[in-house]
Design a protein around this motif. Structure first.
Motif, PDB file in Angstrom:
ATOM      1  N   LEU A 224     -23.799  -2.758  32.381  1.00 26.58           N
ATOM      2  CA  LEU A 224     -24.508  -3.865  31.737  1.00 26.58           C
ATOM      3  C   LEU A 224     -25.034  -3.404  30.376  1.00 26.58           C
ATOM      4  O   LEU A 224     -25.649  -2.338  30.274  1.00 26.58           O
ATOM      5  N   ASP A 225     -24.796  -4.208  29.330  1.00 28.61           N
ATOM      6  CA  ASP A 225     -25.340  -3.862  28.013  1.00 28.61           C
ATOM      7  C   ASP A 225     -26.656  -4.619  27.782  1.00 28.61           C
ATOM      8  O   ASP A 225     -27.120  -5.362  28.656  1.00 28.61           O
ATOM      9  N   GLU A 226     -27.239  -4.454  26.579  1.00 30.35           N
ATOM     10  CA  GLU A 226     -28.566  -5.057  26.300  1.00 30.35           C
ATOM     11  C   GLU A 226     -28.538  -6.561  26.478  1.00 30.35           C
ATOM     12  O   GLU A 226     -29.488  -7.160  26.982  1.00 30.35           O
ATOM     13  N   GLU A 227     -27.436  -7.156  26.028  1.00 35.88           N
ATOM     14  CA  GLU A 227     -27.355  -8.610  26.097  1.00 35.88           C
ATOM     15  C   GLU A 227     -27.399  -9.087  27.556  1.00 35.88           C
ATOM     16  O   GLU A 227     -28.134 -10.004  27.909  1.00 35.88           O
ATOM     17  N   GLN A 228     -26.610  -8.434  28.391  1.00 35.37           N
ATOM     18  CA  GLN A 228     -26.580  -8.812  29.806  1.00 35.37           C
ATOM     19  C   GLN A 228     -27.917  -8.533  30.487  1.00 35.37           C
ATOM     20  O   GLN A 228     -28.385  -9.326  31.303  1.00 35.37           O
ATOM     21  N   VAL A 240     -38.307  -0.039  26.966  1.00 35.71           N
ATOM     22  CA  VAL A 240     -38.201   1.421  26.875  1.00 35.71           C
ATOM     23  C   VAL A 240     -37.095   1.814  25.896  1.00 35.71           C
ATOM     24  O   VAL A 240     -37.247   2.743  25.102  1.00 35.71           O
ATOM     25  N   GLY A 241     -35.988   1.088  25.945  1.00 38.71           N
ATOM     26  CA  GLY A 241     -34.839   1.486  25.134  1.00 38.71           C
ATOM     27  C   GLY A 241     -34.888   1.030  23.687  1.00 38.71           C
ATOM     28  O   GLY A 241     -34.086   1.497  22.870  1.00 38.71           O
ATOM     29  N   GLN A 242     -35.815   0.159  23.349  1.00 39.93           N
ATOM     30  CA  GLN A 242     -35.716  -0.503  22.039  1.00 39.93           C
ATOM     31  C   GLN A 242     -36.031   0.388  20.843  1.00 39.93           C
ATOM     32  O   GLN A 242     -35.728   0.032  19.711  1.00 39.93           O
ATOM     33  N   GLY A 243     -36.605   1.564  21.083  1.00 41.93           N
ATOM     34  CA  GLY A 243     -36.893   2.459  19.972  1.00 41.93           C
ATOM     35  C   GLY A 243     -35.746   3.399  19.631  1.00 41.93           C
ATOM     36  O   GLY A 243     -35.839   4.189  18.695  1.00 41.93           O
ATOM     37  N   SER A 244     -34.671   3.324  20.362  1.00 39.85           N
ATOM     38  CA  SER A 244     -33.554   4.233  20.125  1.00 39.85           C
ATOM     39  C   SER A 244     -32.408   3.519  19.424  1.00 39.85           C
ATOM     40  O   SER A 244     -32.171   2.338  19.670  1.00 39.85           O
ATOM     41  N   VAL A 245     -31.715   4.236  18.555  1.00 45.98           N
ATOM     42  CA  VAL A 245     -30.515   3.648  17.938  1.00 45.98           C
ATOM     43  C   VAL A 245     -29.390   3.557  18.959  1.00 45.98           C
ATOM     44  O   VAL A 245     -28.398   2.874  18.732  1.00 45.98           O
ATOM     45  N   ARG A 246     -29.556   4.267  20.085  1.00 49.36           N
ATOM     46  CA  ARG A 246     -28.539   4.192  21.141  1.00 49.36           C
ATOM     47  C   ARG A 246     -29.076   3.293  22.249  1.00 49.36           C
ATOM     48  O   ARG A 246     -29.978   3.684  22.985  1.00 49.36           O
ATOM     49  N   PRO A 247     -28.551   2.087  22.363  1.00 51.82           N
ATOM     50  CA  PRO A 247     -29.137   1.095  23.267  1.00 51.82           C
ATOM     51  C   PRO A 247     -29.002   1.480  24.737  1.00 51.82           C
ATOM     52  O   PRO A 247     -28.127   2.264  25.106  1.00 51.82           O
ATOM     53  N   PRO A 248     -29.882   0.907  25.573  1.00 49.84           N
ATOM     54  CA  PRO A 248     -29.869   1.219  27.005  1.00 49.84           C
ATOM     55  C   PRO A 248     -28.650   0.641  27.714  1.00 49.84           C
ATOM     56  O   PRO A 248     -27.989  -0.277  27.208  1.00 49.84           O
ATOM     57  N   ARG A 249     -28.370   1.187  28.866  1.00 49.76           N
ATOM     58  CA  ARG A 249     -27.281   0.694  29.716  1.00 49.76           C
ATOM     59  C   ARG A 249     -27.739   0.731  31.176  1.00 49.76           C
ATOM     60  O   ARG A 249     -28.464   1.634  31.577  1.00 49.76           O
ATOM     61  N   MET A 250     -27.275  -0.237  31.940  1.00 46.96           N
ATOM     62  CA  MET A 250     -27.492  -0.197  33.398  1.00 46.96           C
ATOM     63  C   MET A 250     -26.114  -0.079  34.032  1.00 46.96           C
ATOM     64  O   MET A 250     -25.242  -0.922  33.780  1.00 46.96           O
TER      65      MET A 250
END
Ligand code: BES
Ligand code: MN
Ligand code: ZN
Length: 506
Positions: A224-228, A240-250
């Motif tokens: 799952l990406d940020e949009e999902q 938590v992930g929004q401060g990184s240039v590398r977006p979070p993943r589930m």
């Protein structure tokens, strides 16, 4: 350039089973106790040397304890370079898997020190079981583990044993137990690799790529990406992930080796690829260790690899909550209020209490989608667990006490030990928020229990247990099976939990 992995990870040490001594072989290993008592095959081989056991034992101080060794170069009557006699302890002593894994670790270390390239290990003791032989092999495989890929000049140059042959009466009867144990050791070593991998080379999407390689083994993998995640309402995870240039993943993995339609057992891992603390920034000292803050996710990934490799007869779900916790112009801040997927609002007190936030959304998503019969999470969650338990025991927190007992049993059998600590409404007072439904920090006292109680808000009454591995996941003092910084803690624990409680129609 992020690193690339091949799946499954190559094993450095090959372990095989045979009914007869291979020829040629660099070393032969026999086990004996302090009186020189050996199994019948070993005794026969020893007799060929014509040596006086009692005299040699006296001269070398060999008392047959685990770790004791008699090393005989160029033994007469055989073609090998070395004959090694290793201590096996007293009869009936240390007869569980964990003890035999230690024996395997010690075995590898002795062969390594003797610089032999291959060895045949004669296993003919009474009471030998397939599981013990498997544990021996797994222990050797774990001891053989190195993480040296970035030490371009310091790679160990000496000859390590690259092949072990276990010589035993009924190799076919042992094979499936040994395959099982080696699959688990392979999962542990994969987790170790990921924990040691530096954060510049292993971001959230890189770890998702590793998870995707499990598709080759029959694991269903979704990312799952940020949009999902946004569409699902995972406001805590995204914060938590929004401060990184590398977006979070589930990452959502499914291994369906059980009966069709059987309710799955679920495993959720904290996967913070690096934890700076965010705006509530951590002190500089030892911050480099925070590349290991994805140790929970690494364990879940290693577990899924192990289950698929050994074709476990269970339906299991593995979820990785992957993000990087960075300070940045776009980072979340203390005082922010975020809404978790459950609908509960959370006031951020410390951006360094980020693990419970990503887990809040991963746990809720997991129970909501899969309705698992039980759900386990594993996380390098709190410094407080290290204060409470040190680095040998992981902490267990649960809404269902029988799960703690089950995990404790799995811990004793696997050697990855856990201890039950409390959660409950008493801790809720500490995380009451003026501005939201709950806050993400509740003071220093009882910090590991507070974190556990926070998580309990997001499991919706599914039987659940949380394993805090902030002490056991990395940096541990070395043991017979761990000489690396990363331990891979959790893979063997959960594999044992599944085998004993959820597999084969249980
Ligand atoms: N990742 C850390 C916990 C940790 C510390 C793991 C040391 C391994 C070694 C976690 O995100 C964290 O920072 N926890 C805080 C929570 C506090 C702010 C409520 C802690 O334990 O100090
Ligand atoms: Mn933190
Ligand atoms: Zn963390």
């Amino acid at each position: 350039m992020p690193f690339k992995v091949a799946a499954p990870m190559p094993q450095t040490l090959s372990i095989s089973l045979a009914a007869n001594l291979p020829d040629p072989v660099a070393a032969i290993v026999l086990y004996a106790n302090g009186d020189g008592a050996m199994g019948p095959v070993a005794a026969d081989i020893w007799k060929r040397t014509g040596l006086d056991f009692a005299r040699i034992a006296k001269a070398t101080g060999f008392a047959g304890r685990p770790g004791h060794m008699i090393d005989i170069p160029a033994p007469s009557g055989m073609s090998c370079d070395r004959l090694l006699l290793l201590g096996r302890g007293a009869d009936g002593e240390g007869e569980n898997d964990a003890a035999w894994a230690d024996r395997g670790g010690s075995l590898f270390a002795k062969l390594d020190a003797a610089a032999v390239s291959s060895a045949a290990i004669v296993l003919d003791e009474p009471g030998l079981t397939p599981a013990l032989v498997g544990a021996l092999g797994a222990g050797a495989q774990l001891r053989a583990y190195r993480f040296e890929k970035y030490n371009t000049r310091r790679k160990s140059k000496t000859v390590h044993p690259s092949a072990l042959t276990f010589v035993l009466a009924k190799p076919d009867a042992m094979k499936s137990a040994v395959d099982h144990a080696l699959a688990v050791a392979g999962g542990t070593n994969l987790a170790r690799d990921l924990v040691s991998e530096p954060a510049n080379l292993l971001g959230p999407s890189d770890m998702a790529d590793v998870a995707n390689t499990l598709a080759d083994l029959g694991v269903t993998v979704e990312v799952l990406d940020e949009e999902q995640m946004g569409a699902l309402g995972m406001g805590a995870m995204l914060a938590v992930g929004q401060g990184s240039v590398r977006p979070p993943r589930m990452v959502v993995m499914q291994w369906n080796g059980g009966e069709k339609g059987q309710t799955p057992t679920a495993f959720v891992g904290k996967g913070i690829v690096f934890d700076t603390g965010g705006i509530s920034i951590k002190p500089a000292a030892s911050m480099e260790n925070m590349k290991g803050d994805m140790g929970g996710a690494a364990a879940v990934l290693g577990l899924m690899q192990a289950l698929a490799t050994r074709k476990a007869k269970v339906n299991a779900v593995g979820i990785l909550a992957l993000a990087e916790n960075m300070p940045d112009a776009n980072a979340y801040r203390p005082g922010d209020v975020v809404t978790a997927m459950s609908g509960e609002t959370i006031e951020i007190i410390s951006t360094d209490a980020e693990g419970r936030l990503v887990l809040a959304d991963a746990l809720w998503y997991c129970q909501d989608r899969f309705k698992p019969r039980a759900m386990f999470d594993i996380a390098t969650l709190t410094g407080a667990i290290r204060i409470a338990l040190g680095d040998d025991y992981a902490g267990v927190f649960t809404n269902t006490d029988s799960l703690a007992a089950t995990l404790q049993q799995a811990g004793r059998a696997s050697g990855e030990k856990v201890w039950h600590l409390p959660i409950g409404p008493a801790y809720d007072k500490l995380i009451e928020s003026r501005f939201a439904d709950i806050k993400n920090q509740g003071g220093r006292l009882g910090g590991a229990s507070i974190a556990g109680q926070f998580l309990a808000h997001f499991v919706n009454d599914v039987p659940w247990a949380h394993v805090d591995i902030a002490g056991t996941g990395f940096g541990k003092a070395s043991s017979e099976t761990i000489t690396s910084w990363a331990t891979g803690f959790g893979v063997a624990l959960f594999d044992r939990l599944i085998r004993d409680n959820y597999e084969n129609g249980k």
